[in-house]
Motif scaffolding. Structure first.
Motif, PDB file in Angstrom:
ATOM      1  N   ALA A  60      55.414  41.161  24.502  1.00  0.00           N
ATOM      2  CA  ALA A  60      56.067  41.781  23.348  1.00  0.00           C
ATOM      3  C   ALA A  60      55.655  41.015  22.095  1.00  0.00           C
ATOM      4  O   ALA A  60      55.095  39.917  22.168  1.00  0.00           O
ATOM      5  N   VAL A  61      55.932  41.588  20.934  1.00  0.00           N
ATOM      6  CA  VAL A  61      55.556  40.960  19.658  1.00  0.00           C
ATOM      7  C   VAL A  61      56.762  40.911  18.738  1.00  0.00           C
ATOM      8  O   VAL A  61      57.448  41.923  18.535  1.00  0.00           O
ATOM      9  N   LEU A  62      57.006  39.734  18.168  1.00  0.00           N
ATOM     10  CA  LEU A  62      58.049  39.555  17.164  1.00  0.00           C
ATOM     11  C   LEU A  62      57.387  39.171  15.846  1.00  0.00           C
ATOM     12  O   LEU A  62      56.764  38.114  15.741  1.00  0.00           O
ATOM     13  N   TYR A  63      57.501  40.036  14.850  1.00  0.00           N
ATOM     14  CA  TYR A  63      57.006  39.740  13.507  1.00  0.00           C
ATOM     15  C   TYR A  63      58.126  39.053  12.723  1.00  0.00           C
ATOM     16  O   TYR A  63      59.255  39.544  12.689  1.00  0.00           O
ATOM     17  N   ILE A 101      55.002  37.015  21.878  1.00  0.00           N
ATOM     18  CA  ILE A 101      54.339  36.179  20.895  1.00  0.00           C
ATOM     19  C   ILE A 101      55.049  36.372  19.556  1.00  0.00           C
ATOM     20  O   ILE A 101      55.773  37.356  19.365  1.00  0.00           O
ATOM     21  N   VAL A 102      54.841  35.438  18.654  1.00  0.00           N
ATOM     22  CA  VAL A 102      55.455  35.506  17.332  1.00  0.00           C
ATOM     23  C   VAL A 102      54.353  35.553  16.286  1.00  0.00           C
ATOM     24  O   VAL A 102      53.430  34.732  16.307  1.00  0.00           O
ATOM     25  N   VAL A 103      54.463  36.516  15.366  1.00  0.00           N
ATOM     26  CA  VAL A 103      53.529  36.625  14.252  1.00  0.00           C
ATOM     27  C   VAL A 103      54.287  36.226  12.993  1.00  0.00           C
ATOM     28  O   VAL A 103      55.121  36.986  12.481  1.00  0.00           O
ATOM     29  N   GLY A 104      54.038  35.010  12.516  1.00  0.00           N
ATOM     30  CA  GLY A 104      54.736  34.490  11.344  1.00  0.00           C
ATOM     31  C   GLY A 104      53.958  34.791  10.080  1.00  0.00           C
ATOM     32  O   GLY A 104      52.889  34.225   9.839  1.00  0.00           O
ATOM     33  N   LEU A 162      48.021  44.458   9.550  1.00  0.00           N
ATOM     34  CA  LEU A 162      48.258  43.307  10.419  1.00  0.00           C
ATOM     35  C   LEU A 162      48.508  43.729  11.862  1.00  0.00           C
ATOM     36  O   LEU A 162      47.917  43.161  12.793  1.00  0.00           O
ATOM     37  N   LYS A 163      49.378  44.707  12.080  1.00  0.00           N
ATOM     38  CA  LYS A 163      49.681  45.105  13.455  1.00  0.00           C
ATOM     39  C   LYS A 163      48.435  45.598  14.198  1.00  0.00           C
ATOM     40  O   LYS A 163      48.227  45.219  15.370  1.00  0.00           O
ATOM     41  N   PRO A 164      47.592  46.432  13.614  1.00  0.00           N
ATOM     42  CA  PRO A 164      46.369  46.817  14.342  1.00  0.00           C
ATOM     43  C   PRO A 164      45.501  45.617  14.721  1.00  0.00           C
ATOM     44  O   PRO A 164      44.882  45.617  15.790  1.00  0.00           O
ATOM     45  N   TYR A 165      45.454  44.604  13.865  1.00  0.00           N
ATOM     46  CA  TYR A 165      44.682  43.407  14.202  1.00  0.00           C
ATOM     47  C   TYR A 165      45.295  42.708  15.410  1.00  0.00           C
ATOM     48  O   TYR A 165      44.578  42.319  16.345  1.00  0.00           O
ATOM     49  N   ILE A 166      46.604  42.528  15.385  1.00  0.00           N
ATOM     50  CA  ILE A 166      47.284  41.863  16.505  1.00  0.00           C
ATOM     51  C   ILE A 166      47.089  42.660  17.787  1.00  0.00           C
ATOM     52  O   ILE A 166      46.773  42.106  18.849  1.00  0.00           O
ATOM     53  N   ASP A 167      47.246  43.978  17.710  1.00  0.00           N
ATOM     54  CA  ASP A 167      47.106  44.827  18.896  1.00  0.00           C
ATOM     55  C   ASP A 167      45.699  44.750  19.483  1.00  0.00           C
ATOM     56  O   ASP A 167      45.517  44.831  20.703  1.00  0.00           O
ATOM     57  N   ALA A 168      44.701  44.581  18.600  1.00  0.00           N
ATOM     58  CA  ALA A 168      43.310  44.566  19.064  1.00  0.00           C
ATOM     59  C   ALA A 168      42.870  43.209  19.596  1.00  0.00           C
ATOM     60  O   ALA A 168      41.958  43.134  20.432  1.00  0.00           O
ATOM     61  N   HIS A 169      43.501  42.135  19.142  1.00  0.00           N
ATOM     62  CA  HIS A 169      43.011  40.796  19.469  1.00  0.00           C
ATOM     63  C   HIS A 169      43.888  40.031  20.456  1.00  0.00           C
ATOM     64  O   HIS A 169      43.487  38.967  20.933  1.00  0.00           O
ATOM     65  N   TYR A 170      45.063  40.558  20.773  1.00  0.00           N
ATOM     66  CA  TYR A 170      45.964  39.852  21.680  1.00  0.00           C
ATOM     67  C   TYR A 170      46.468  40.808  22.752  1.00  0.00           C
ATOM     68  O   TYR A 170      46.493  42.036  22.561  1.00  0.00           O
ATOM     69  N   SER A 171      46.859  40.237  23.869  1.00  0.00           N
ATOM     70  CA  SER A 171      47.294  41.036  25.007  1.00  0.00           C
ATOM     71  C   SER A 171      48.772  41.390  24.835  1.00  0.00           C
ATOM     72  O   SER A 171      49.658  40.718  25.355  1.00  0.00           O
ATOM     73  N   VAL A 172      49.016  42.445  24.065  1.00  0.00           N
ATOM     74  CA  VAL A 172      50.388  42.795  23.708  1.00  0.00           C
ATOM     75  C   VAL A 172      50.683  44.253  24.029  1.00  0.00           C
ATOM     76  O   VAL A 172      49.783  45.094  24.099  1.00  0.00           O
ATOM     77  N   ARG A 173      51.964  44.507  24.224  1.00  0.00           N
ATOM     78  CA  ARG A 173      52.447  45.872  24.355  1.00  0.00           C
ATOM     79  C   ARG A 173      52.671  46.420  22.954  1.00  0.00           C
ATOM     80  O   ARG A 173      53.345  45.794  22.146  1.00  0.00           O
TER      81      ARG A 173
END
Length: 306
Positions: A60-63, A101-104, A162-173
């Motif tokens: 999961a991702v927490l911004y 993961i946390v995206v600060g 930012l979210k598309p970058y995170i989705d493309a580069h990390y193993s996230v739902r």
């Protein structure tokens, strides 16, 4: 006391993304330096990966807003931090929450108020009321709003860049059931606003010490009414979206209890139940990172708990 708080917050805004990369005691931190955007000024983004992060697992991702205040007090303006790495890793390793993961996202410094103030409620103020807000000051040397409110552009930066970058580069739902947003004070305001504007992106928001006054005016302040009206009309239906609020009783938080009570009444009227909405009061807690760190486990369990 209020003047002291305002001056302190001014110092916080003046010392922003220049800090060195934080060190974490658990997990790993990756910095995206000066992440570019077509919508807002570039800023650092710090990505925290939990211990044993693996591409073989989905997270999961927490911004989180005010990203420079999250991990390492030795790099912050007030030597305080949210202790995100310690609290999150403890909850993950004990199986109390799903792995995440946390995206600060670092704030915009002097532009912070303009970035985090919910734009549609601000535009619902009268022209005279908006003009008055733009005359207010944090201190003798700094305006409250460094420029016109542009939080809609800030949210577009999060959602479209930012979210598309995170989705493309990390193993996230990538769906809303596994995508959350959190902040404190003005960061609390922009968090519920993000949920309301993008309910198909964010499945939950945590808003700590939410700055319901919007400014530092206690009397004849039209802003809380505009927030309530917007939330009444735009919050998602109480089905699967989660909302967490809390507040302390000291320093700036002393302004919040009666305003939070009105929000709580609205949440109840909208049909939100205990499963999807929580408000907590922390007696004696102040408007500081130290106090938010002490209770960080509550919103994490609420949003991400197993």
């Amino acid at each position: 006391m209020l003047r002291f708080i305002i001056v302190t917050l001014t110092l916080c805004l003046a010392l922003t993304a220049q800090a060195e990369t934080p060190k974490v005691s658990a997990g790993k931190l990756v910095r995206l330096a000066d992440f570019p955007s077509e919508h807002v000024p570039a800023r650092h983004v710090d990505i925290w990966l939990p211990p044993d992060y693996s591409q073989e697992q989905s997270y999961a991702v927490l911004y989180m807003h005010d990203g420079q205040m999250l991990f390492d007090g030795s790099t912050t303006w007030n030597n305080q931090e949210w202790q995100v790495d310690e609290v999150a890793s403890r909850l993950i390793t004990t199986g109390k929450v799903q792995p995440f993961i946390v995206v600060g996202v670092h704030n915009g410094g002097a532009n912070r108020h303009s970035e985090y103030f919910p734009q549609r409620p601000f535009q619902a103020l009268s022209k005279t009321q908006r003009q008055h807000q733009y005359t207010l000051r944090r201190s003798e040397s700094q305006k409250l709003f460094n420029q016109e409110v542009y939080s809609d552009r800030y949210l577009r930066f999060l959602v479209e860049e930012l979210k598309p970058y995170i989705d493309a580069h990390y193993s996230v739902r990538t769906g809303p059931a596994h995508t959350f947003i959190m902040g404190s004070s003005m960061g609390g305001l922009i968090s519920w606003y993000a949920l309301a504007e993008y309910p198909r992106v964010f499945g939950g928001a945590a808003c700590l010490s939410t700055h319901w006054p919007g400014s530092f005016e206690a009397d004849n302040n039209p802003i809380p009414e505009r927030f309530l009206a917007y939330m009444h009309d735009r919050l998602p239906e109480p089905e699967e979206h989660r909302l967490y609020f809390d507040f302390g009783t000291e320093t700036l938080d002393a302004m919040y209890p009666p305003l939070q009570a009105r929000v709580d009444n609205l949440m109840s009227d909208l049909g939100y139940t205990e499963r999807l909405w929580q408000t907590r009061k922390f007696e004696g807690a102040a408007h500081t990172e130290n106090d938010w760190a002490k209770r960080l486990h509550h919103p994490l369990l609420f949003l991400l708990g197993n």
